[in-house]
Design an enzyme around this catalytic site. Structure first.
Site, PDB file in Angstrom:
ATOM      1  N   SER A 281      -3.121 -17.394   9.391  1.00  0.00           N
ATOM      2  CA  SER A 281      -3.606 -16.435  10.390  1.00  0.00           C
ATOM      3  C   SER A 281      -5.054 -16.655  10.786  1.00  0.00           C
ATOM      4  O   SER A 281      -5.530 -16.010  11.728  1.00  0.00           O
ATOM      5  CB  SER A 281      -3.428 -15.002   9.866  1.00  0.00           C
TER       6      SER A 281
ATOM      7  N   LYS B 123      -4.758  -5.110   9.362  1.00  0.00           N
ATOM      8  CA  LYS B 123      -5.871  -5.846   9.946  1.00  0.00           C
ATOM      9  C   LYS B 123      -6.617  -5.009  10.979  1.00  0.00           C
ATOM     10  O   LYS B 123      -7.853  -5.042  11.035  1.00  0.00           O
ATOM     11  CB  LYS B 123      -5.362  -7.139  10.580  1.00  0.00           C
TER      12      LYS B 123
ATOM     13  N   GLY C  66       3.457  -1.626  -0.458  1.00  0.00           N
ATOM     14  CA  GLY C  66       2.160  -1.332   0.125  1.00  0.00           C
ATOM     15  C   GLY C  66       1.055  -1.522  -0.890  1.00  0.00           C
ATOM     16  O   GLY C  66       1.303  -1.812  -2.076  1.00  0.00           O
ATOM     17  N   PRO C  67      -0.199  -1.363  -0.474  1.00  0.00           N
ATOM     18  CA  PRO C  67      -1.337  -1.537  -1.384  1.00  0.00           C
ATOM     19  C   PRO C  67      -1.310  -0.503  -2.496  1.00  0.00           C
ATOM     20  O   PRO C  67      -0.650   0.540  -2.387  1.00  0.00           O
ATOM     21  CB  PRO C  67      -2.559  -1.343  -0.465  1.00  0.00           C
ATOM     22  N   PRO C  68      -2.025  -0.741  -3.587  1.00  0.00           N
ATOM     23  CA  PRO C  68      -2.089   0.261  -4.663  1.00  0.00           C
ATOM     24  C   PRO C  68      -2.737   1.554  -4.186  1.00  0.00           C
ATOM     25  O   PRO C  68      -3.714   1.537  -3.430  1.00  0.00           O
ATOM     26  CB  PRO C  68      -2.956  -0.430  -5.733  1.00  0.00           C
ATOM     27  N   GLY C  69      -2.191   2.660  -4.623  1.00  0.00           N
ATOM     28  CA  GLY C  69      -2.815   3.958  -4.362  1.00  0.00           C
ATOM     29  C   GLY C  69      -2.464   4.611  -3.054  1.00  0.00           C
ATOM     30  O   GLY C  69      -3.077   5.618  -2.701  1.00  0.00           O
ATOM     31  N   VAL C  70      -1.486   4.105  -2.290  1.00  0.00           N
ATOM     32  CA  VAL C  70      -1.145   4.737  -1.013  1.00  0.00           C
ATOM     33  C   VAL C  70      -0.087   5.826  -1.165  1.00  0.00           C
ATOM     34  O   VAL C  70       0.266   6.463  -0.181  1.00  0.00           O
ATOM     35  CB  VAL C  70      -0.670   3.692   0.013  1.00  0.00           C
ATOM     36  N   GLY C  71       0.443   6.037  -2.376  1.00  0.00           N
ATOM     37  CA  GLY C  71       1.376   7.139  -2.588  1.00  0.00           C
ATOM     38  C   GLY C  71       2.822   6.727  -2.769  1.00  0.00           C
ATOM     39  O   GLY C  71       3.712   7.540  -2.505  1.00  0.00           O
TER      40      GLY C  71
END
EC number: 3.4.21.53
Length: 561
Positions: free
Chosen positions: A453, A496, A79-84
């Site tokens: 996309s 998105k 996942g993205p940085p900082g999501v835990g």
């Protein structure tokens, strides 16, 4: 060097398990499993992420039923940085009662970092895995392999990702030989958890050994809920300003002098504008990392207003505490504390204001994003009888576009040219799509862009340009386009749609085959706030993207097909 080697051998937990330490041993098979307590612990540490928590609870239950053997699935949080991701792994270690050790693999390019160095070298030491086990003090810790997608490789120093294959293989890690030790060490009792930002950057053999758990970005409601949870009075562990609840704040100084900041009645209500302002200003994006320091930094100016002698207005103290003062939190105070907005986002009404512009949705390593596409006509081929060394209808692409995205633009232009009569355009050489040179640009030119996309967005922008009709300003779209006009599914649907919600879009066009992803992954509050329109063909996209809907002339369309 010999002394250091002997000390390393003596410190390694050859036969010491976590059950022999102060932490309670894992429950024996057959006992009642306190899974409710596991879920409660995860809820206390992380707000939202219900599906991820459910998978972790299942993981814990399976591990306990199987007797804590070595063939546990290796979870990989992507996942993205900082999501835990790292804090989730730490929570797993806590509920399992095992020591936690983090092994950072970002930027590692030397195989010796995994297997260890030869003792003949000066400064030789064991690999990071053996060092982590030694530091944990038990042979069954939880080892977090952080940033496994950012490992490099060097022709002279080997491939650390290949070295990890032996470590993560339960058939081989029972006798893992570290080059420094020169002796086999049993890693089968260790539990491994990995984290990454992009699954595509993980080598395929390594990814095959991992069970991927996707972590998307947080919704606005989840960010607000976390802000309230982080502001609980029980979290006063460090000195500095902290929120104490939805209606008050407290400044805790090293001298124990405090100041209570009580919000007005309107601001104290759940979901009030001040709370939304704090949540939006402190966490613009998918992540909620660096949370407590951000809150402390943003509320630090309140100390000057509430402490005596700091230049603030003398307010009557709040009995029975002589150091507590009352300050009303309103929009004006938030504007002075937070300063000007850093993240204004996109204004859809301003960005889609002329023909040739459309809003697309893209996935990035830090979450979803609204990507606008702009195209204009920059010149025409000479009229009949004119002299020219070039043909008309040339296509120019700018914005650091990759090969796949350039091919999508050519496919979109070819579809428009092939269906010009159905779109109400001339079918001969006088058609604008054949006569005019077209320049397509994707803003944020310093950011590389690629992927299929944006296919339907490019087609909609070109149709808007040639028909001189504006696209709806509140519509965003994503989907791959084929030459036959089919809309193919894409990835990153949750991220998105979160980006579309953050940009105040009202309608999102997605491929029809992505609707199961929308129902399964997108939170209910996001689905309710957006009109998600499934599209099978580009004709469906054109009808929903324009107001009034753009309908192709069926007879000409059937003849063309």
């Amino acid at each position: 060097m010999s002394l250091a080697y002997l000390e390393t051998l003596a410190d390694l937990p050859w036969n010491r398990h976590s059950g022999q330490q102060a932490a309670p041993p894992p429950p024996a098979a057959g006992e009642a499993l306190p899974l409710d307590a596991v879920r409660l612990r995860l809820d206390e540490a992380h707000y939202g992420l219900d599906k991820v928590k459910e998978r972790i609870v299942q993981y814990v239950a399976v591990q306990r039923l199987r007797g804590w053997d070595a063939r546990a699935p290796i979870l990989c949080f992507i996942g993205p940085p900082g999501v835990g991701k790292t804090s989730l792994a730490r929570s797993i270690a806590e509920v399992l009662g095992r020591p936690f050790q983090r092994i950072s693999l970002g930027g590692v390019r030397d195989e010796a970092e995994i297997r260890g160095h030869r003792r003949t070298y000066i400064g030789a030491m064991p690999g990071r895995l053996i060092q982590a086990v030694r530091k944990a003090g038990v042979r069954d810790p939880l080892l977090l392999l952080d940033e496994v997608d950012k490992m490099g490789r060097d022709a002279a120093r080997g491939d650390p990702a290949a070295a990890l294959l032996e470590v993560l293989d339960p058939e081989q890690n029972t006798a893992f030989v570290d080059t420094y030790l020169g002796l086999p060490f049993d890693l089968s009792a260790c539990l491994f958890v990995a984290t990454a930002n992009r699954g595509a950057d993980i080598p395929a053999p390594l990814l095959d050994r991992l069970e991927v758990v996707q972590l998307g970005g947080y919704t606005r409601e989840e960010k607000l809920g976390w802000r309230r949870a982080a502001a609980a009075p029980a979290r006063h562990a460090a000195d500095g300003p902290h929120l104490c609840g939805p209606g008050s704040m407290q400044v805790v100084t090293p001298s124990r002098a405090g100041a209570a900041v009580t919000a007005a009645a309107a601001a104290a209500a759940a979901g009030s504008p001040p709370w939304w302002a704090v949540a939006a200003a402190a966490a613009a994006g998918p992540a909620v990392a660096a949370r407590q320091p951000q809150l402390a930094q943003r509320l630090a100016p309140l100390a000057l207003d509430v402490l005596p002698g700091a230049g603030g207005e003398e307010l009557p103290p709040m009995p029975p505490h002589p150091h507590l003062r009352q300050v009303v939190v309103d929009e004006a105070l938030l504007a002075s504390v937070l300063g000007p907005r850093r993240f204004e986002g996109h204004s859809s009404a301003e960005r889609v204001a002329a023909p040739g512009t459309a809003a697309g949705l893209v996935w990035t390593a830090v979450g979803g994003k609204v990507q606008y596409i702009e195209c204009i006509c920059v010149g025409a081929a000479p009229a009949a009888g004119g002299v020219s060394s070039r043909a008309g209808g040339q296509l120019t692409l700018t914005g650091q576009l990759g090969e796949v995205l350039e091919e999508s633009a050519r496919i979109a232009l070819s579809w428009v040219r092939a269906h010009a009569p159905a779109l109400g355009l001339p079918g001969d050489a006088s058609c604008p799509s054949r006569k005019w040179d077209v320049h397509i640009h994707l803003p944020a030119g310093a950011v590389p862009k690629d992927g299929p996309s944006a296919g339907i967005t490019l087609a909609v922008a070109l149709v808007s340009l040639f028909t001189e009709r504006c696209v709806r300003a509140d519509v965003a779209m994503t989907g791959e386009l084929t030459l036959r006009g089919l809309v193919l599914p894409v990835g990153g649907v949750k991220e998105k749609l979160l980006a579309a919600q953050a940009a105040s879009m009202a309608c999102v066009l997605v491929p029809a085959r992505n609707m199961p992803d929308v129902q399964a992954d997108v939170p209910a509050e996001v689905r309710e706030s957006l009109e998600v329109v499934p599209c099978q063909r580009l004709e469906d996209v054109l009808q929903a993207a324009f107001d009034p809907p753009l309908t192709l002339k069926q007879q000409l369309l059937l003849a063309r097909l």
